[in-house]
Design a protein around this motif. Structure first.
Motif, PDB file in Angstrom:
ATOM      1  N   HIS A 115       4.539  -6.917 -15.210  1.00 47.06           N
ATOM      2  CA  HIS A 115       3.966  -6.742 -13.869  1.00 47.06           C
ATOM      3  C   HIS A 115       5.050  -6.351 -12.885  1.00 47.06           C
ATOM      4  O   HIS A 115       6.163  -6.888 -12.910  1.00 47.06           O
ATOM      5  CB  HIS A 115       3.297  -8.035 -13.406  1.00 47.06           C
ATOM      6  CG  HIS A 115       2.862  -8.016 -11.982  1.00 47.06           C
ATOM      7  ND1 HIS A 115       1.812  -7.237 -11.533  1.00 47.06           N
ATOM      8  CD2 HIS A 115       3.346  -8.663 -10.883  1.00 47.06           C
ATOM      9  CE1 HIS A 115       1.666  -7.410 -10.225  1.00 47.06           C
ATOM     10  NE2 HIS A 115       2.584  -8.268  -9.816  1.00 47.06           N
ATOM     11  N   TYR A 116       4.698  -5.420 -11.984  1.00 40.79           N
ATOM     12  CA  TYR A 116       5.602  -4.993 -10.920  1.00 40.79           C
ATOM     13  C   TYR A 116       5.033  -5.435  -9.575  1.00 40.79           C
ATOM     14  O   TYR A 116       3.841  -5.272  -9.310  1.00 40.79           O
ATOM     15  CB  TYR A 116       5.749  -3.471 -10.940  1.00 40.79           C
ATOM     16  CG  TYR A 116       6.502  -2.920  -9.745  1.00 40.79           C
ATOM     17  CD1 TYR A 116       7.897  -2.938  -9.708  1.00 40.79           C
ATOM     18  CD2 TYR A 116       5.813  -2.403  -8.658  1.00 40.79           C
ATOM     19  CE1 TYR A 116       8.580  -2.439  -8.614  1.00 40.79           C
ATOM     20  CE2 TYR A 116       6.496  -1.902  -7.557  1.00 40.79           C
ATOM     21  CZ  TYR A 116       7.873  -1.924  -7.534  1.00 40.79           C
ATOM     22  OH  TYR A 116       8.554  -1.444  -6.452  1.00 40.79           O
ATOM     23  N   GLY A 117       5.889  -5.989  -8.724  1.00 38.19           N
ATOM     24  CA  GLY A 117       5.453  -6.344  -7.379  1.00 38.19           C
ATOM     25  C   GLY A 117       5.147  -7.815  -7.219  1.00 38.19           C
ATOM     26  O   GLY A 117       5.340  -8.617  -8.140  1.00 38.19           O
ATOM     27  N   PRO A 118       4.644  -8.195  -6.041  1.00 34.99           N
ATOM     28  CA  PRO A 118       4.398  -9.607  -5.743  1.00 34.99           C
ATOM     29  C   PRO A 118       3.208 -10.160  -6.512  1.00 34.99           C
ATOM     30  O   PRO A 118       2.374  -9.412  -7.020  1.00 34.99           O
ATOM     31  CB  PRO A 118       4.118  -9.599  -4.235  1.00 34.99           C
ATOM     32  CG  PRO A 118       3.566  -8.244  -3.968  1.00 34.99           C
ATOM     33  CD  PRO A 118       4.304  -7.322  -4.903  1.00 34.99           C
ATOM     34  N   SER A 168      -3.979  -1.942   4.930  1.00 31.22           N
ATOM     35  CA  SER A 168      -5.168  -2.772   4.773  1.00 31.22           C
ATOM     36  C   SER A 168      -4.753  -4.227   4.662  1.00 31.22           C
ATOM     37  O   SER A 168      -3.567  -4.549   4.581  1.00 31.22           O
ATOM     38  CB  SER A 168      -5.949  -2.340   3.525  1.00 31.22           C
ATOM     39  OG  SER A 168      -7.091  -3.151   3.327  1.00 31.22           O
ATOM     40  N   ASP A 169      -5.752  -5.107   4.634  1.00 34.24           N
ATOM     41  CA  ASP A 169      -5.447  -6.519   4.406  1.00 34.24           C
ATOM     42  C   ASP A 169      -5.428  -6.848   2.917  1.00 34.24           C
ATOM     43  O   ASP A 169      -5.357  -8.020   2.540  1.00 34.24           O
ATOM     44  CB  ASP A 169      -6.421  -7.428   5.167  1.00 34.24           C
ATOM     45  CG  ASP A 169      -7.864  -7.268   4.726  1.00 34.24           C
ATOM     46  OD1 ASP A 169      -8.186  -6.259   4.057  1.00 34.24           O
ATOM     47  OD2 ASP A 169      -8.690  -8.142   5.065  1.00 34.24           O
ATOM     48  N   HIS A 170      -5.491  -5.811   2.093  1.00 30.26           N
ATOM     49  CA  HIS A 170      -5.268  -5.930   0.655  1.00 30.26           C
ATOM     50  C   HIS A 170      -4.278  -4.864   0.231  1.00 30.26           C
ATOM     51  O   HIS A 170      -4.214  -3.788   0.834  1.00 30.26           O
ATOM     52  CB  HIS A 170      -6.562  -5.718  -0.138  1.00 30.26           C
ATOM     53  CG  HIS A 170      -7.530  -6.846  -0.064  1.00 30.26           C
ATOM     54  ND1 HIS A 170      -7.913  -7.573  -1.164  1.00 30.26           N
ATOM     55  CD2 HIS A 170      -8.213  -7.362   0.979  1.00 30.26           C
ATOM     56  CE1 HIS A 170      -8.788  -8.492  -0.807  1.00 30.26           C
ATOM     57  NE2 HIS A 170      -8.988  -8.377   0.498  1.00 30.26           N
ATOM     58  N   PHE A 171      -3.538  -5.149  -0.824  1.00 33.61           N
ATOM     59  CA  PHE A 171      -2.722  -4.142  -1.476  1.00 33.61           C
ATOM     60  C   PHE A 171      -3.536  -3.474  -2.582  1.00 33.61           C
ATOM     61  O   PHE A 171      -4.379  -4.118  -3.219  1.00 33.61           O
ATOM     62  CB  PHE A 171      -1.485  -4.763  -2.124  1.00 33.61           C
ATOM     63  CG  PHE A 171      -0.467  -5.290  -1.164  1.00 33.61           C
ATOM     64  CD1 PHE A 171       0.024  -4.508  -0.127  1.00 33.61           C
ATOM     65  CD2 PHE A 171       0.023  -6.582  -1.299  1.00 33.61           C
ATOM     66  CE1 PHE A 171       0.983  -4.991   0.744  1.00 33.61           C
ATOM     67  CE2 PHE A 171       0.984  -7.073  -0.429  1.00 33.61           C
ATOM     68  CZ  PHE A 171       1.463  -6.278   0.596  1.00 33.61           C
ATOM     69  N   HIS A 205       1.480  -2.197 -14.932  1.00 34.92           N
ATOM     70  CA  HIS A 205       0.581  -2.874 -13.992  1.00 34.92           C
ATOM     71  C   HIS A 205       1.406  -3.294 -12.787  1.00 34.92           C
ATOM     72  O   HIS A 205       2.516  -3.805 -12.931  1.00 34.92           O
ATOM     73  CB  HIS A 205      -0.058  -4.104 -14.649  1.00 34.92           C
ATOM     74  CG  HIS A 205      -0.954  -4.882 -13.732  1.00 34.92           C
ATOM     75  ND1 HIS A 205      -0.467  -5.753 -12.776  1.00 34.92           N
ATOM     76  CD2 HIS A 205      -2.305  -4.908 -13.613  1.00 34.92           C
ATOM     77  CE1 HIS A 205      -1.483  -6.287 -12.119  1.00 34.92           C
ATOM     78  NE2 HIS A 205      -2.604  -5.792 -12.610  1.00 34.92           N
ATOM     79  N   GLY A 206       0.869  -3.076 -11.599  1.00 38.16           N
ATOM     80  CA  GLY A 206       1.630  -3.476 -10.422  1.00 38.16           C
ATOM     81  C   GLY A 206       0.788  -3.575  -9.172  1.00 38.16           C
ATOM     82  O   GLY A 206      -0.342  -3.085  -9.098  1.00 38.16           O
ATOM     83  N   VAL A 207       1.372  -4.233  -8.175  1.00 37.88           N
ATOM     84  CA  VAL A 207       0.804  -4.324  -6.834  1.00 37.88           C
ATOM     85  C   VAL A 207       1.615  -3.410  -5.928  1.00 37.88           C
ATOM     86  O   VAL A 207       2.847  -3.521  -5.869  1.00 37.88           O
ATOM     87  CB  VAL A 207       0.834  -5.777  -6.317  1.00 37.88           C
ATOM     88  CG1 VAL A 207       0.438  -5.847  -4.852  1.00 37.88           C
ATOM     89  CG2 VAL A 207      -0.100  -6.655  -7.159  1.00 37.88           C
ATOM     90  N   CYS A 208       0.944  -2.492  -5.245  1.00 38.57           N
ATOM     91  CA  CYS A 208       1.612  -1.462  -4.450  1.00 38.57           C
ATOM     92  C   CYS A 208       1.747  -1.925  -2.996  1.00 38.57           C
ATOM     93  O   CYS A 208       0.767  -1.970  -2.260  1.00 38.57           O
ATOM     94  CB  CYS A 208       0.824  -0.157  -4.496  1.00 38.57           C
ATOM     95  SG  CYS A 208       0.438   0.412  -6.159  1.00 38.57           S
TER      96      CYS A 208
END
Length: 266
Positions: A207-210, A254-257, A240-243
């Motif tokens: 996983h990449y990101g927070p 947005s209030d979501h990534f 897989h990651g959170v951008c």
């Protein structure tokens, strides 16, 4: 085996006039730019209203779109639309059903939810290989714990009805983190004929990101990764990651990534 492609799920936040400086008109370019920069071939959005969806269609001309709004199935209410790269995929079939005891009735409320909730799905064919697969996109209730549990069961049941041996990809804002009941129902191998896994657990490169996908537009809200990509066993996951893209100094679009996975059909 198909070539690798990117799948994104992104809650873009509905146009709420009470959002002040974070209202849609101030951040819509950031939302479009984020999608354009990340170049997903397959995209599931949550919360856009008709005028928001119209703007994104104009800004992202390479995509074909499918979906109906949740209130009346015509033009009122938030969408959970699917977009796909029209150069890569052909649309075979699409429909929307409601997360309720009467899934075919437009606008129907489910269990303890205060608002209608929907699943939009598409059956797509890869132009190069001829491979056919199903992508379903959804947004579970934020205020109805019973609705989330039943929605997860209904989603699994309907996927069993809609698909035979085709690969399946599911995206959405599920308003639950891994370990909570709705998530565990989705990945439960005994909950349906198909087996679904969270792409984060299948990713070759981890996983990449927070470990969250929620913001307050300016800061991360910790431990709230409620946006997920699920896949069947015949979908390979490489990344897989959170951008966490900023569109301005200390401001997120947005209030979501967006959550992004790189996949291919085996």
């Amino acid at each position: 085996m198909t070539a690798w492609f990117r799948v994104m799920t992104y809650n873009v936040r509905y146009d709420n006039p009470d959002d002040g400086e974070h209202r849609w008109s101030n951040r819509r370019e950031g939302v479009a730019d984020t999608i354009r920069f990340r170049e997903p071939s397959l995209l599931g959005l949550q919360e856009p209203l008709e005028h928001q969806l119209s703007y994104l269609r104009e800004q992202l001309p390479g995509y074909e779109w499918a979906g109906d709004p949740r209130v009346d199935g015509d033009s009122e209410g938030e969408y959970s639309p699917v977009a796909f790269d029209g150069r890569r995929f052909d649309l075979v079939e699409t429909d929307t059903f409601w997360l309720s005891e009467t899934p075919e009735r437009a606008g129907s409320l489910g269990w303890d939810a205060r608002h209608p909730r929907i699943v939009t799905w598409v059956r797509l064919r890869d132009r190069e290989t001829g491979a056919v697969f199903v992508h379903a996109n959804t947004h579970f209730s934020h205020d109805g714990p019973q609705a989330r549990r039943h929605s997860a069961r209904l989603l699994r049941e309907r996927l069993d009805e809609l698909t035979d041996d085709e690969p399946v990809i599911v995206t959405g804002d599920f308003n639950c983190v891994a370990g909570e009941s709705p998530h565990e129902t989705i990945v439960d191998p005994d909950a349906g004929r198909r087996t679904l896994s969270n792409a984060i657990d299948r990713s070759e490169h981890g996983h990449y990101g927070p470990e969250t996908s929620v913001t307050d537009f300016e800061h991360l809200v910790p431990n709230r990764k409620i946006d997920h990509v699920f896949v069947t066993d015949d979908v390979e996951v490489r990344q897989h990651g959170v951008c966490t893209d900023l569109f301005a100094a200390e401001r997120y679009p947005s209030d979501h990534f967006p959550v992004l996975a790189q996949v291919r059909l085996e």
